[in-house]
Design an enzyme around this catalytic site. Structure first.
Site, PDB file in Angstrom:
ATOM      1  N   CYS A 181     -10.021 -47.235 -19.262  1.00  0.00           N
ATOM      2  CA  CYS A 181      -8.826 -47.057 -20.080  1.00  0.00           C
ATOM      3  C   CYS A 181      -7.643 -47.808 -19.463  1.00  0.00           C
ATOM      4  CB  CYS A 181      -8.560 -45.558 -20.243  1.00  0.00           C
ATOM      5  SG  CYS A 181      -7.463 -45.103 -21.602  1.00  0.00           S
ATOM      6  N   THR A 182      -6.481 -47.177 -19.388  1.00  0.00           N
ATOM      7  CA  THR A 182      -5.286 -47.858 -18.896  1.00  0.00           C
ATOM      8  C   THR A 182      -5.265 -48.001 -17.379  1.00  0.00           C
ATOM      9  OG1 THR A 182      -4.111 -45.743 -19.029  1.00  0.00           O
ATOM     10  CG2 THR A 182      -3.845 -47.277 -20.879  1.00  0.00           C
TER      11      THR A 182
END
Length: 227
Positions: A103-104
């Protein structure tokens, strides 16, 4: 045979499934040792209220063979400007065989200088920010470029974990882990990606991310400007 040191870097307000999904998969990797690493030995709160207990600090963590950085909204925004965390990721990556994110968490790799000139992915709502850390977005759930592997948003961490097991120990081992976990998703709705979600749903979620995207931009600009 030496054990494979697998390590996840955790920080306050990370998205717990970014961490616990792939961690559950990689914990079953044969001949491996699991390391949960944080700035201190204190429990780390996740964004869902689940507390996470580190096994190591930055100072006590051995050299990792597989380094993974999970993501999270406000957690990553704060982590991007945590000089100790970024330095730890950069230092571990120098000696790791596999440098990875979910993800981030990709943006933490990015501010550590690890995505420059590479293909990468992250949560769909933030993919257009990848050039801010020198990366080119590739539209895929898991993207491998050299020794760097990045995964898309949240649940893609499970797919990522299976990819990594397959790369390290072979497809048969990864398939056995998948079967043991009964990872056979059949969600009630086919709305897990904006390409397939109804426009009204995609718009609603995108609107919820407006403030988060602005915070990411500001944090990235600050982190990239830091000496």
């Amino acid at each position: 045979m030496l054990k494979i040191n697998v390590g996840f870097v955790i920080f306050p307000d990370l998205t717990q499934l970014d961490f616990t999904g792939p961690q559950q998969v990689l914990a079953r990797l044969p001949n491996s040792a699991m390391h949960i690493v944080a700035k201190s030995a204190s429990p780390v709160p996740s964004d869902s209220g689940l507390g996470l207990v580190p096994t190591h600090t930055f100072q006590t963590c051995p050299q990792l063979d597989l380094l993974c950085v999970p993501g999270g909204g406000s957690g990553v925004v704060q982590a991007l400007n945590d000089a100790d965390l970024v330095a730890f990721v950069r230092g571990q990556a120098a000696g790791a065989r596999y440098v990875t994110s979910v993800c981030t968490g990709a943006f933490i790799l990015g501010v550590a200088g690890l995505l420059e000139g590479r293909r990468a992915t992250t949560h769909w709502a933030f993919t257009d920010l990848l050039p801010l850390v020198g990366a080119t977005h590739e539209k895929a759930r898991v993207v491998k470029d050299g020794n760097v592997t990045t995964a898309g948003g949240v649940t893609s961490g499970i797919d990522f974990g299976l990819h990594m097991v397959s790369e390290i120990a072979g497809a048969a081992v990864a398939q056995a882990i998948q079967l043991g976990l009964e990872y056979d998703p059949s969600p009630p709705f086919d709305t897990g990606h904006p390409d397939r979600a109804p426009p009204a749903v995609a718009t609603l979620v995108a609107q919820r991310n407006i403030n988060a995207r602005a915070a990411f931009r500001a944090a990235l600009a600050s982190a990239r400007a830091a000496p």
